[in-house]
Design a protein around this motif. Sequence first.
Motif, mmCIF file in Angstrom:
data_model
loop_
_atom_site.group_PDB
_atom_site.id
_atom_site.type_symbol
_atom_site.label_atom_id
_atom_site.label_comp_id
_atom_site.label_asym_id
_atom_site.label_seq_id
_atom_site.Cartn_x
_atom_site.Cartn_y
_atom_site.Cartn_z
ATOM 1 N N GLN A 169 0.827 -1.208 0.000
ATOM 2 C CA GLN A 169 0.000 0.000 0.000
ATOM 3 C C GLN A 169 0.867 1.266 0.000
ATOM 4 O O GLN A 169 0.590 2.210 -0.748
ATOM 5 C CB GLN A 169 -0.930 -0.009 1.222
ATOM 6 N N VAL A 170 1.903 1.271 0.822
ATOM 7 C CA VAL A 170 2.781 2.443 0.896
ATOM 8 C C VAL A 170 3.441 2.710 -0.454
ATOM 9 O O VAL A 170 3.537 3.871 -0.891
ATOM 10 C CB VAL A 170 3.841 2.245 2.001
ATOM 11 N N ASP A 171 3.884 1.665 -1.134
ATOM 12 C CA ASP A 171 4.576 1.837 -2.414
ATOM 13 C C ASP A 171 3.702 2.568 -3.433
ATOM 14 O O ASP A 171 4.202 3.350 -4.256
ATOM 15 C CB ASP A 171 4.997 0.478 -2.986
ATOM 16 N N VAL A 172 2.408 2.322 -3.388
ATOM 17 C CA VAL A 172 1.488 2.926 -4.355
ATOM 18 C C VAL A 172 0.960 4.279 -3.870
ATOM 19 O O VAL A 172 0.969 5.268 -4.601
ATOM 20 C CB VAL A 172 0.310 1.960 -4.630
ATOM 21 N N LEU A 173 0.514 4.323 -2.627
ATOM 22 C CA LEU A 173 -0.184 5.519 -2.137
ATOM 23 C C LEU A 173 0.743 6.687 -1.842
ATOM 24 O O LEU A 173 0.300 7.839 -1.815
ATOM 25 C CB LEU A 173 -0.995 5.162 -0.892
ATOM 26 N N SER A 174 2.029 6.425 -1.633
ATOM 27 C CA SER A 174 2.956 7.523 -1.334
ATOM 28 C C SER A 174 3.189 8.430 -2.540
ATOM 29 O O SER A 174 3.797 9.496 -2.406
ATOM 30 C CB SER A 174 4.295 6.974 -0.827
ATOM 31 N N ASP A 175 2.685 8.044 -3.713
ATOM 32 C CA ASP A 175 2.756 8.947 -4.865
ATOM 33 C C ASP A 175 1.841 10.152 -4.681
ATOM 34 O O ASP A 175 2.107 11.228 -5.236
ATOM 35 C CB ASP A 175 2.356 8.209 -6.147
ATOM 36 N N ASP A 176 0.763 9.985 -3.915
ATOM 37 C CA ASP A 176 -0.230 11.046 -3.763
ATOM 38 C C ASP A 176 -0.445 11.500 -2.329
ATOM 39 O O ASP A 176 -1.065 12.544 -2.101
ATOM 40 C CB ASP A 176 -1.583 10.586 -4.323
ATOM 41 N N TYR A 177 0.027 10.715 -1.376
ATOM 42 C CA TYR A 177 -0.229 10.996 0.034
ATOM 43 C C TYR A 177 1.064 10.881 0.835
ATOM 44 O O TYR A 177 2.023 10.221 0.407
ATOM 45 C CB TYR A 177 -1.272 10.022 0.605
ATOM 46 N N GLU A 178 1.053 11.511 2.005
ATOM 47 C CA GLU A 178 2.136 11.291 2.947
ATOM 48 C C GLU A 178 1.796 10.025 3.731
ATOM 49 O O GLU A 178 0.801 9.984 4.447
ATOM 50 C CB GLU A 178 2.266 12.470 3.900
ATOM 51 N N ASN B 172 -4.631 -9.793 -1.584
ATOM 52 C CA ASN B 172 -5.159 -9.141 -2.788
ATOM 53 C C ASN B 172 -4.844 -7.645 -2.695
ATOM 54 O O ASN B 172 -5.723 -6.819 -2.453
ATOM 55 C CB ASN B 172 -6.669 -9.364 -2.902
ATOM 56 N N PRO B 173 -3.564 -7.293 -2.854
ATOM 57 C CA PRO B 173 -3.152 -5.907 -2.629
ATOM 58 C C PRO B 173 -3.792 -4.908 -3.587
ATOM 59 O O PRO B 173 -4.033 -3.758 -3.211
ATOM 60 C CB PRO B 173 -1.634 -5.945 -2.789
ATOM 61 N N GLU B 174 -4.078 -5.316 -4.816
ATOM 62 C CA GLU B 174 -4.661 -4.379 -5.771
ATOM 63 C C GLU B 174 -6.055 -3.951 -5.321
ATOM 64 O O GLU B 174 -6.369 -2.746 -5.271
ATOM 65 C CB GLU B 174 -4.720 -5.007 -7.171
ATOM 66 N N PHE B 175 -6.903 -4.916 -5.001
ATOM 67 C CA PHE B 175 -8.260 -4.588 -4.544
ATOM 68 C C PHE B 175 -8.204 -3.766 -3.265
ATOM 69 O O PHE B 175 -8.888 -2.746 -3.130
ATOM 70 C CB PHE B 175 -9.059 -5.876 -4.311
ATOM 71 N N PHE B 176 -7.397 -4.231 -2.318
ATOM 72 C CA PHE B 176 -7.300 -3.567 -1.019
ATOM 73 C C PHE B 176 -6.861 -2.116 -1.181
ATOM 74 O O PHE B 176 -7.472 -1.195 -0.623
ATOM 75 C CB PHE B 176 -6.320 -4.338 -0.137
ATOM 76 N N THR B 177 -5.812 -1.896 -1.967
ATOM 77 C CA THR B 177 -5.270 -0.545 -2.122
ATOM 78 C C THR B 177 -6.264 0.365 -2.832
ATOM 79 O O THR B 177 -6.420 1.538 -2.457
ATOM 80 C CB THR B 177 -3.944 -0.584 -2.895
ATOM 81 N N LEU C 292 -11.462 5.517 -0.049
ATOM 82 C CA LEU C 292 -11.711 6.099 1.272
ATOM 83 C C LEU C 292 -10.900 7.391 1.444
ATOM 84 O O LEU C 292 -11.399 8.388 1.977
ATOM 85 C CB LEU C 292 -11.368 5.080 2.355
ATOM 86 N N LEU C 293 -9.658 7.384 0.981
ATOM 87 C CA LEU C 293 -8.819 8.578 1.086
ATOM 88 C C LEU C 293 -9.406 9.743 0.285
ATOM 89 O O LEU C 293 -9.375 10.896 0.735
ATOM 90 C CB LEU C 293 -7.407 8.266 0.589
ATOM 91 N N GLU D 203 -10.359 -0.435 -9.891
ATOM 92 C CA GLU D 203 -11.692 -0.848 -9.507
ATOM 93 C C GLU D 203 -11.602 -1.677 -8.254
ATOM 94 O O GLU D 203 -10.710 -2.482 -8.084
ATOM 95 C CB GLU D 203 -12.369 -1.666 -10.610
ATOM 96 N N SER D 204 -12.565 -1.505 -7.349
ATOM 97 C CA SER D 204 -12.583 -2.304 -6.132
ATOM 98 C C SER D 204 -13.986 -2.823 -5.844
ATOM 99 O O SER D 204 -14.423 -2.923 -4.718
ATOM 100 C CB SER D 204 -12.088 -1.462 -4.943
ATOM 101 N N GLU D 205 -14.692 -3.102 -6.911
ATOM 102 C CA GLU D 205 -16.041 -3.646 -6.729
ATOM 103 C C GLU D 205 -15.959 -5.075 -6.209
ATOM 104 O O GLU D 205 -15.086 -5.834 -6.568
ATOM 105 C CB GLU D 205 -16.799 -3.632 -8.059
#
Length: 285
Positions: free
Chosen positions: A38-47, A256-261, A267-268, A282-284
């Motif tokens: 999650q950190v590897d992906v989300l740190s592009d847009d968030y702290e 399932n890191p893709e769905f989870f992230t 939510l973010l 997509e996270s349906e």
Amino acid sequence: MPTVRTNDVETYYERRGEGPPVVFVHGAIVDHSQWDPQVDVLSDDYETIAYDVRGHGRTGGSPRGRYSVDLFADDLGALLDALDVERAVICGLSTGGCIAQVFAARHPDRVAGLVLADTFGPELLSRSEWLQRSVMLRATVPPVRLFGYERVERVMVWIQERISGEGVSGDYEQIERIRETGPKMATDEFAKVIRAVAAFHRTEIDFSAITAPTLVLYGEHEAPFMRKQAAKLGAEIDGATLRAVPGGGHASNLDNPEFFTDAVRELLAEAYPAAGVEVSGESEE
């Protein structure tokens, strides 16, 4: 090695990216690296801030004779203070989810959003759950002193799959890899952490105090009592969204890191609408 003083311990943390903050709280007997996907992906847009809870990883232990989830939540607050983070999205999994819900209920003004994954509230919903969450957990301490927690947990995983079915433990090899690369947990610290989790049913939480956007995630193959707990958390917290992670076991963020992230990213976006970060993927269910 970045650390800050939180109460009476030096807490190890990793801080990446720029933007609105999201803090990740890992499960018991692992460390902050549980959140790497999650950190590897989300740190592009968030702290992103991921840290080692007291007793774990590079934070290590303390002289205290016993721990509690309340203490871990106090440590989380002290970490935010030390890092000058006034308000953040808090994302906790398993024991980390217990810590996150306690913190969110007691400090709602500091929580912009909440993710509770593969976790449970204090209330024990059945005798079977009491046996698994309290009796069986406490029973691991003596054999761990003799054989080490790695060997004992493999047996516990085998037992859990006999009770709840294959898939409940997800890709357990990923958990083993985390433990191989991080510092080994001291046996006394293991005992204090496990007893804290086993005593969580004594904690009081006012779920009506949680007002931030909340996402409750659980692995599709989670133990039955965990799925019931997820449903209860979803009902207890006003406006919470409940989602199953396809193919996930107890560490659904790794299974399932893709769905989870993607679900966390949605939510973010709800928690920080002014940030203008686009939701991708997509996270349906």
